[in-house]
Design a protein around this motif. Structure first.
Motif, PDB file in Angstrom:
ATOM      1  N   ASN A 129       0.824  -1.208   0.000  1.00 49.63           N
ATOM      2  CA  ASN A 129       0.000   0.000   0.000  1.00 49.63           C
ATOM      3  C   ASN A 129       0.865   1.268   0.000  1.00 49.63           C
ATOM      4  O   ASN A 129       0.744   2.129  -0.883  1.00 49.63           O
ATOM      5  N   TRP A 130       1.797   1.361   0.923  1.00 47.82           N
ATOM      6  CA  TRP A 130       2.674   2.543   1.001  1.00 47.82           C
ATOM      7  C   TRP A 130       3.760   2.473  -0.066  1.00 47.82           C
ATOM      8  O   TRP A 130       4.129   3.496  -0.657  1.00 47.82           O
TER       9      TRP A 130
ATOM     10  N   LYS B   7       8.359   0.874   9.118  1.00 46.80           N
ATOM     11  CA  LYS B   7       8.124   1.168  10.530  1.00 46.80           C
ATOM     12  C   LYS B   7       8.176  -0.135  11.321  1.00 46.80           C
ATOM     13  O   LYS B   7       7.271  -0.958  11.215  1.00 46.80           O
TER      14      LYS B   7
ATOM     15  N   ASN C 255       1.464   9.548   7.626  1.00 48.00           N
ATOM     16  CA  ASN C 255       1.399   9.195   6.204  1.00 48.00           C
ATOM     17  C   ASN C 255       0.481   8.017   5.933  1.00 48.00           C
ATOM     18  O   ASN C 255       0.943   6.943   5.500  1.00 48.00           O
TER      19      ASN C 255
ATOM     20  N   ALA D 215      -1.261   5.963   3.710  1.00 45.83           N
ATOM     21  CA  ALA D 215      -0.942   5.921   2.277  1.00 45.83           C
ATOM     22  C   ALA D 215      -2.139   6.256   1.385  1.00 45.83           C
ATOM     23  O   ALA D 215      -1.988   6.975   0.394  1.00 45.83           O
TER      24      ALA D 215
ATOM     25  N   LYS E 284      -0.195  -5.758   5.820  1.00 44.11           N
ATOM     26  CA  LYS E 284       0.335  -6.313   7.063  1.00 44.11           C
ATOM     27  C   LYS E 284       0.322  -5.291   8.195  1.00 44.11           C
ATOM     28  O   LYS E 284       0.666  -4.131   7.997  1.00 44.11           O
TER      29      LYS E 284
ATOM     30  N   GLN F  97       1.967  -3.915  11.716  1.00 39.11           N
ATOM     31  CA  GLN F  97       3.307  -3.917  12.307  1.00 39.11           C
ATOM     32  C   GLN F  97       3.254  -3.842  13.831  1.00 39.11           C
ATOM     33  O   GLN F  97       4.200  -4.185  14.514  1.00 39.11           O
TER      34      GLN F  97
HETATM   35  N1  LIG Z   1       0.245   1.733   4.367  1.00 40.85           N
HETATM   36  C1  LIG Z   1       0.493   2.846   5.018  1.00 40.85           C
HETATM   37  O1  LIG Z   1      -0.384   3.704   5.164  1.00 40.85           O
HETATM   38  C2  LIG Z   1       1.880   3.106   5.532  1.00 40.85           C
HETATM   39  C3  LIG Z   1       2.270   4.419   5.728  1.00 40.85           C
HETATM   40  C4  LIG Z   1       3.531   4.695   6.215  1.00 40.85           C
HETATM   41  C5  LIG Z   1       4.404   3.650   6.498  1.00 40.85           C
HETATM   42  N2  LIG Z   1       4.002   2.388   6.285  1.00 40.85           N
HETATM   43  C6  LIG Z   1       4.994   1.338   6.569  1.00 40.85           C
HETATM   44  O2  LIG Z   1       5.558   0.905   5.333  1.00 40.85           O
HETATM   45  C7  LIG Z   1       5.932  -0.467   5.421  1.00 40.85           C
HETATM   46  C8  LIG Z   1       5.331  -1.216   4.244  1.00 40.85           C
HETATM   47  O3  LIG Z   1       3.933  -1.093   4.312  1.00 40.85           O
HETATM   48  P1  LIG Z   1       2.978  -1.211   3.036  1.00 40.85           P
HETATM   49  O4  LIG Z   1       1.702  -0.542   3.438  1.00 40.85           O
HETATM   50  O5  LIG Z   1       3.663  -0.763   1.811  1.00 40.85           O
HETATM   51  O6  LIG Z   1       2.794  -2.784   2.900  1.00 40.85           O
HETATM   52  P2  LIG Z   1       1.469  -3.638   3.069  1.00 40.85           P
HETATM   53  O7  LIG Z   1       0.977  -3.643   4.458  1.00 40.85           O
HETATM   54  O8  LIG Z   1       0.528  -3.273   2.011  1.00 40.85           O
HETATM   55  O9  LIG Z   1       2.109  -5.125   2.975  1.00 40.85           O
HETATM   56  C9  LIG Z   1       1.985  -5.997   2.023  1.00 40.85           C
HETATM   57  C10 LIG Z   1       3.252  -6.122   1.208  1.00 40.85           C
HETATM   58  O10 LIG Z   1       4.089  -7.171   1.721  1.00 40.85           O
HETATM   59  C11 LIG Z   1       4.486  -7.985   0.618  1.00 40.85           C
HETATM   60  N3  LIG Z   1       4.872  -9.312   1.065  1.00 40.85           N
HETATM   61  C12 LIG Z   1       4.080 -10.323   1.504  1.00 40.85           C
HETATM   62  N4  LIG Z   1       4.843 -11.394   1.802  1.00 40.85           N
HETATM   63  C13 LIG Z   1       6.129 -11.045   1.542  1.00 40.85           C
HETATM   64  C14 LIG Z   1       7.378 -11.697   1.664  1.00 40.85           C
HETATM   65  N5  LIG Z   1       7.469 -12.942   2.139  1.00 40.85           N
HETATM   66  N6  LIG Z   1       8.497 -11.028   1.321  1.00 40.85           N
HETATM   67  C15 LIG Z   1       8.444  -9.755   0.883  1.00 40.85           C
HETATM   68  N7  LIG Z   1       7.291  -9.070   0.746  1.00 40.85           N
HETATM   69  C16 LIG Z   1       6.148  -9.711   1.082  1.00 40.85           C
HETATM   70  C17 LIG Z   1       3.254  -7.978  -0.257  1.00 40.85           C
HETATM   71  O11 LIG Z   1       3.576  -8.407  -1.551  1.00 40.85           O
HETATM   72  C18 LIG Z   1       2.887  -6.510  -0.226  1.00 40.85           C
HETATM   73  O12 LIG Z   1       3.644  -5.780  -1.130  1.00 40.85           O
HETATM   74  C19 LIG Z   1       5.459  -0.939   6.789  1.00 40.85           C
HETATM   75  O13 LIG Z   1       6.534  -0.921   7.703  1.00 40.85           O
HETATM   76  C20 LIG Z   1       4.430   0.089   7.211  1.00 40.85           C
HETATM   77  O14 LIG Z   1       4.343   0.259   8.613  1.00 40.85           O
HETATM   78  C21 LIG Z   1       2.780   2.083   5.795  1.00 40.85           C
END
Ligand SMILES: NC(=O)c1ccc[n+]([C@@H]2O[C@H](COP(=O)([O-])OP(=O)(O)OC[C@H]3O[C@@H](n4cnc5c(N)ncnc54)[C@H](O)[C@@H]3O)[C@@H](O)[C@H]2O)c1
Ligand SMILES: O=P(O)(O)OC[C@H](O)CO
Length: 385
Positions: A42-43, A150, A181, A183, A332, A334
């Motif tokens: 998502n992010w 995070k 943030n 996303a 996912k 965290q």
């Molecule tokens: N979504 C938000 O609003 C947001 C905002 C700021 C920071 N973050 C942080 O950014 C980070 C990433 O979050 P996100 O929202 O992009 O992800 P997400 O929660 O959408 O997570 C899913 C991602 O994990 C991947 N995945 C699943 N199994 C996997 C594996 N075995 N190996 C590698 N990748 C795998 C999936 O393909 C997908 O891309 C996190 O630490 C989160 O806390 C998220």
């Protein structure tokens, strides 16, 4: 955008560095930076969109942004990567948003980072170590990294921040970007702020600011990697506490003031924990977007808060894993694993009594206490603090 915000954006754009040697060398086409985004959740998808709008606009970057995708097969039978490249949308993690034609999804990690000198890590924290292991010896020696992740890891030697893990495994410098943030809001260009945390090279920090900064995404730099990263990491534990509490607020004699109290107490523990681990952490960091602002937005509208609220509503009878799968569909959480990692540090160092909120969150998540324990915790607040 509101006129006051617009004026602030213009002022900040003018204050962006323009004429130092770092930029001059990068403005030479032969030194254009190439960016790879490692992650496409998502992010990760929104970060790719932000970056892609800037690499097209700024001559010192290659237009193309590679986005590494953890490949999966969609219910239609198609590969996610193929669909992203055909539709320019991440239909699973960010449906309905065009990423920019210059974003190229790539399921081959080694190929995705080839020739890149700016690596943006943005996967759930539990996957970073495995990804780094696969990248050893595969990246440019002069690469710089930034972590948008995070979370933290706990090793035999003690707690390890994700930026440190990336630096140690790959032998490169790693900055961080954290902030209020959510996303999905940034995806539709709602105004947001973020903080780049850097160690000692201001020019590198400014380069990251330049890569992410847009009129609706204001980025400032703070020389405090650990402080910025711990804010982004620990607020997820407070968001879980807020979720538990919010489930009970309406039925009990509690209101918005109670919701605010849990945020304040959470912030106190965030600050105390950060400073105990890293005495260099600055007070001012908690007033940046990565601090109090991220805490508020996550407790109001984040995934951690929502799933924790559902957990409490079900009396702890449905597991976090089950609720995560049902409510987030591949995204996912965290906060639950971070609460466990923080608890491990607290137990190991004899600090459990100093952090009653963090401890209670983990004890509820692991089933040692019922979700209602958060109410008892809150009722004790006047005596405890
Ligand atoms: N979504 C938000 O609003 C947001 C905002 C700021 C920071 N973050 C942080 O950014 C980070 C990433 O979050 P996100 O929202 O992009 O992800 P997400 O929660 O959408 O997570 C899913 C991602 O994990 C991947 N995945 C699943 N199994 C996997 C594996 N075995 N190996 C590698 N990748 C795998 C999936 O393909 C997908 O891309 C996190 O630490 C989160 O806390 C998220
Ligand atoms: O949805 P959450 O709870 O993972 O929070 C998202 C972001 O970290 C908010 O800045």
């Amino acid at each position: 955008m509101a006129p006051a915000l617009e004026a602030q954006v213009q002022e900040e754009e003018q204050s962006l560095p323009q004429n130092n040697n770092f930029y001059n060398s990068l403005n030479d086409a032969t030194h254009r930076s190439k960016v790879t985004v490692i992650g496409s959740g998502n992010w990760g998808s929104v970060a790719s969109k932000l970056i892609a709008s800037n690499t097209l606009r700024l001559a010192s970057f290659h237009d193309e942004v590679r986005m590494w995708v953890y490949e999966e097969t969609l219910p239609s039978g198609e590969k996610l990567t193929d669909v992203i490249n055909r539709t320019n949308e991440n239909v699973k993690y960010l449906p309905g948003i065009k990423l920019g034609q210059n974003v190229v999804a790539d399921p081959d990690l080694e190929n995705a980072v080839r020739d890149s000198n700016m690596l943006v890590f943005v996967t759930p924290h539990q996957f970073v170590e495995g990804i780094c292991k696969r990248l050893v010896g595969k990246i440019r020696e002069d690469a710089e990294a930034i972590s948008l992740v995070k979370g933290m890891e706990v090793k035999m030697e003690g707690p390890c921040m994700i930026s440190t893990l990336i630096s140690q495994q790959l032998g490169i410098n790693c900055s961080v970007l954290m902030g209020a943030n959510i996303a999905n809001e940034i995806a539709v260009e709602k105004f947001s702020e973020a903080t780049v945390g850097y160690r000692n090279n201001r020019e590198v920090a400014e380069r990251w600011v330049q890569l992410f900064y847009t009129p609706y995404f204001i980025v400032t730099a703070a020389q405090d990697v650990e402080g910025v990263e711990l804010c982004g990491t620990l607020k997820n534990v407070v968001a879980i506490a807020a979720g538990f509490l919010y489930c009970f607020v309406d039925g009990l004699e509690m209101g918005n003031n109670t919701k605010a109290a849990i945020m304040r107490l959470g912030l106190r523990e965030m600050k105390a924990f950060s400073k105990l681990l890293f005495p260099s952490v600055k007070d001012s960091t908690f007033f940046e977007s990565c601090g109090v602002a991220d805490l508020i937005t996550t407790c109001l509208g984040g995934r951690n808060r929502k799933v924790a609220e559902a957990y409490a509503r079900n009396g702890g009878k449905r597991s976090f894993d089950e609720l995560e799968a049902e409510m987030l569909q591949g995204q996912k959480l965290q906060g639950v694993s971070t609460a466990s990692e923080v608890y491990e540090v607290l137990s190991h160092r004899g600090w459990l009594e100093l952090f009653p909120l963090f401890s209670t969150v983990h004890e509820i998540c692991s089933g040692l206490l019922p979700p209602s324990a958060i109410v008892e915790y809150s009722e004790k607040l006047p005596r405890s603090f």
